[in-house]
Design a protein around this motif. Structure first.
Motif, short mmCIF file in Angstrom:
data_model
loop_
_atom_site.label_atom_id
_atom_site.label_comp_id
_atom_site.label_asym_id
_atom_site.label_seq_id
_atom_site.Cartn_x
_atom_site.Cartn_y
_atom_site.Cartn_z
N ASN A 87 0.85 -1.25 -0.04
CA ASN A 87 -0.02 -0.02 -0.15
C ASN A 87 0.89 1.17 -0.01
N GLN A 88 0.89 1.98 -0.99
CA GLN A 88 1.66 3.16 -1.16
C GLN A 88 1.24 4.60 -0.13
N GLU A 89 0.09 4.40 0.08
CA GLU A 89 -0.51 5.47 1.14
C GLU A 89 0.14 4.97 2.39
N THR A 90 0.29 3.80 2.63
CA THR A 90 0.68 3.58 4.17
C THR A 90 2.31 3.78 4.09
N ASP B 254 3.78 6.26 2.40
CA ASP B 254 3.90 7.56 2.26
C ASP B 254 3.70 8.19 3.60
N ARG B 255 2.61 7.79 4.54
CA ARG B 255 2.64 8.19 5.63
C ARG B 255 3.67 8.03 6.79
N GLN C 81 6.61 10.17 5.81
CA GLN C 81 6.36 11.58 6.26
C GLN C 81 6.57 11.65 7.83
#
Length: 256
Positions: A36-39, A41-42, A45
């Motif tokens: 999961n790319q969103e995971t 990215d978070r 960050q």
């Protein structure tokens, strides 16, 4: 292993707990992979010191690989994990259910460590039971404990006790957190400010734990110190609930 390169398979809660514990200490390569790319990215960050990748193959050169996946997923991706494991790789499973023997067969390695992590490692105060395969050297064991000391207390135990620690320790806060929060809300309903109620619950719980576990009183003597017990008539229901839910859960997570 003091300057060991680390890899995490899975970017969920457990990985975040470890990254938080390590963020002010680790001075080495830390890679995290997740589909999961969103995971990713978070995580990047929040923890800029890590490198993130979508595939397990990116971890092929890491010295220690943490498997931070739920048991069903471990079996699904075991062949991919096996491909990045070399003779010099130490594999650390953070999941219940799969034994060292089973993991060795799936991953074609005997360099395996199992840990049942605690959420309180997030603030460097975990209580983390560890079990090593017989092929893990004394030096490697020592350095592993040194590496994980930032997560809190880490101690060696027998493998057959790991799932019991998952029930009695790792999941323990979830049985009580909602109750403590409810007491804060009740405090506000009957006249305390939010901060006053929070302080009252926190300080009283700390002292109550010390009284039960650090005084010379037995359980009955501790309980007898408070004469009024407003929910005593419901205690048996709560005990039944604990036994029903937790013993059933233990049967699900214990190795086959």
């Amino acid at each position: 292993m003091k300057r060991t390169s680390l890899g995490f398979i899975g970017g969920g809660r457990i990985t975040r707990i470890f990254l938080q514990a390590m963020k002010n200490v680790v001075n080495t390569s830390v890679k995290v992979c997740d589909i999961n790319q969103e995971t990713l990215d978070r995580l990047k960050q929040e923890y800029p010191y890590i490198e993130t990748f979508p595939s397990i193959s990116s971890l092929s050169e890491q010295d220690v690989i943490f498997i931070a996946l739920h048991p069903p997923v471990i079996k699904e991706v075991s062949s991919e994990i096996a491909e990045v494991v070399s003779n010099g790789t130490t594999v650390v499973s953070l999941a219940p259910k799969f034994t060292i023997k089973q993991l060795s067969q799936l991953l074609n390695t005997t360099n395996i460590i199992r840990v049942i992590p605690n959420a309180t490692s997030f603030i460097n105060k975990g209580f983390n039971p560890v079990c090593f395969s017989k092929d893990i050297s004394i030096d490697t064991r020592k350095h592993f404990f040194e590496m994980l000391e930032v997560t809190g207390a880490c101690f060696e135990t027998e493998e057959e006790k790991l799932e019991a620690y998952a029930i009695v320790s790792a999941m323990l806060p979830t049985y009580f957190w909602f109750q403590w929060n409810e007491m804060e809300q009740i405090g506000q309903k009957i006249g305390l400010t939010a901060q006053e109620s929070k302080n009252a619950v926190y300080e009283s719980l700390k002292a109550a734990l010390d009284l039960m576990y650090h005084s010379k009183l037995n359980n009955n003597e501790v309980v007898d110190l408070i004469p009024v017990k407003p929910i005593a008539d419901k205690e048996e229901l709560v005990k039944e609930l604990f036994n029903e839910k937790l013993l059933t859960l233990f049967q699900k997570i214990k190795p086959l």
